[in-house]
Design an enzyme around this catalytic site. Sequence first.
Site, PDB file in Angstrom:
ATOM      1  N   PRO A  97       3.531  -7.450   2.719  1.00 21.82           N
ATOM      2  CA  PRO A  97       4.112  -6.106   2.740  1.00 21.82           C
ATOM      3  C   PRO A  97       5.109  -5.920   3.884  1.00 21.82           C
ATOM      4  CG  PRO A  97       1.691  -6.020   2.826  1.00 21.82           C
ATOM      5  CD  PRO A  97       2.076  -7.452   2.945  1.00 21.82           C
ATOM      6  N   GLU A 124      -7.085 -10.610   6.288  1.00 21.42           N
ATOM      7  CA  GLU A 124      -6.209  -9.735   7.088  1.00 21.42           C
ATOM      8  C   GLU A 124      -4.800 -10.301   7.234  1.00 21.42           C
ATOM      9  OE1 GLU A 124      -6.779  -6.569   8.247  1.00 21.42           O
ATOM     10  OE2 GLU A 124      -8.476  -6.927   6.906  1.00 21.42           O
ATOM     11  N   ARG A 162      12.893 -14.821 -15.795  1.00 22.14           N
ATOM     12  CA  ARG A 162      13.597 -14.140 -16.899  1.00 22.14           C
ATOM     13  C   ARG A 162      15.095 -13.977 -16.646  1.00 22.14           C
ATOM     14  NH1 ARG A 162      14.000  -9.055 -17.241  1.00 22.14           N
ATOM     15  NH2 ARG A 162      13.251  -8.869 -19.375  1.00 22.14           N
ATOM     16  N   ASP A 177      18.909  -4.896 -19.088  1.00 22.36           N
ATOM     17  CA  ASP A 177      17.736  -4.209 -18.574  1.00 22.36           C
ATOM     18  C   ASP A 177      18.082  -3.213 -17.473  1.00 22.36           C
ATOM     19  OD1 ASP A 177      15.603  -5.041 -20.034  1.00 22.36           O
ATOM     20  OD2 ASP A 177      15.319  -6.869 -18.878  1.00 22.36           O
TER      21      ASP A 177
HETATM   22  N1  ADE Z   1       0.484  -8.834  -0.135  1.00 24.64           N
HETATM   23  C1  ADE Z   1      -0.232  -7.709  -0.095  1.00 24.64           C
HETATM   24  N2  ADE Z   1       0.505  -6.652  -0.437  1.00 24.64           N
HETATM   25  C2  ADE Z   1       1.744  -7.136  -0.733  1.00 24.64           C
HETATM   26  C3  ADE Z   1       2.962  -6.544  -1.160  1.00 24.64           C
HETATM   27  N3  ADE Z   1       3.079  -5.233  -1.352  1.00 24.64           N
HETATM   28  N4  ADE Z   1       4.021  -7.340  -1.363  1.00 24.64           N
HETATM   29  C4  ADE Z   1       3.925  -8.669  -1.151  1.00 24.64           C
HETATM   30  N5  ADE Z   1       2.817  -9.278  -0.753  1.00 24.64           N
HETATM   31  C5  ADE Z   1       1.729  -8.528  -0.534  1.00 24.64           C
END
Ligand code: ADE
Length: 252
Positions: A97, A124, A162, A177
């Site tokens: 994230p 974690e 794709r 798309d």
């Molecule tokens: N691992 C956990 N959440 C994630 C996300 N939103 N994007 C990429 N990898 C992740």
Amino acid sequence: MYFAVISIFPEMFASIREFGITGRAVTQEQVTIECINPRDYTTDNYRRVDERPYGGGPGMVMMAEPLAQAIEAAKLRASQQGCRIGKANCPVVYMSPQGQTLSENSVLDMTKYDGMILLCGRYEGIDERLLSQYVDLEVSIGDYVLSGGELPAMVMIDSVIRRLPDVMGDKLSAEQDSFVDGLLDCPHYTKPYEFAGMAVPEVLLSGHHANIAKWRFIQQVKRTQTRRPDLWQAFTPTAEQAQWLKALEKQD
Ligand code: ADE
């Protein structure tokens, strides 16, 4: 294109290897998706890949050593599969994230690689020293947290496959798309002609290709304006689209 996935849950990847457009691309040998399990690079009886964090706190952290060996194994496999190794041709990508958010533009850029090595974390996170030593790119699929990198890796692999030339049966379909031209997609209709008291828009039955293209573009514009004003702000029309927009403004 070659994909190596480093994951302690390799079975999860059956869903993209065996089904749909990605499954067909695998069968037709347009892509190869291989999984490498870091547990195979552990030395203890329990095949442990995680440990408690230095400094304390909740959760576990993935250890550097098994992941480093898994990445080296993935690089060897990638080169055996004909990939040039290195950041520019076959980057090591950490799904997290904290990474750059995936977009249709970055997906299209990724189709230029010979291959990708995708690192899926659990718990974690991963020891920072492994990340700084081995990772070329960090990619997020959005501002929310999943319990591991496997689903994000599958999302990314699907979106890249794709857009590969010759993978989609109907080439135009990937190009038309949502997001590809910076707008959301237009509505689609098929048989029957009438459903729930609603008929198919007449223009789609006219056989007049120019009128249909114009109608679809206007639908895309209206949807994008109402649902995604941020995309609309950033949109630059082609010369033909600018003409259609002028006509639309006169109508309103
Ligand atoms: N691992 C956990 N959440 C994630 C996300 N939103 N994007 C990429 N990898 C992740």
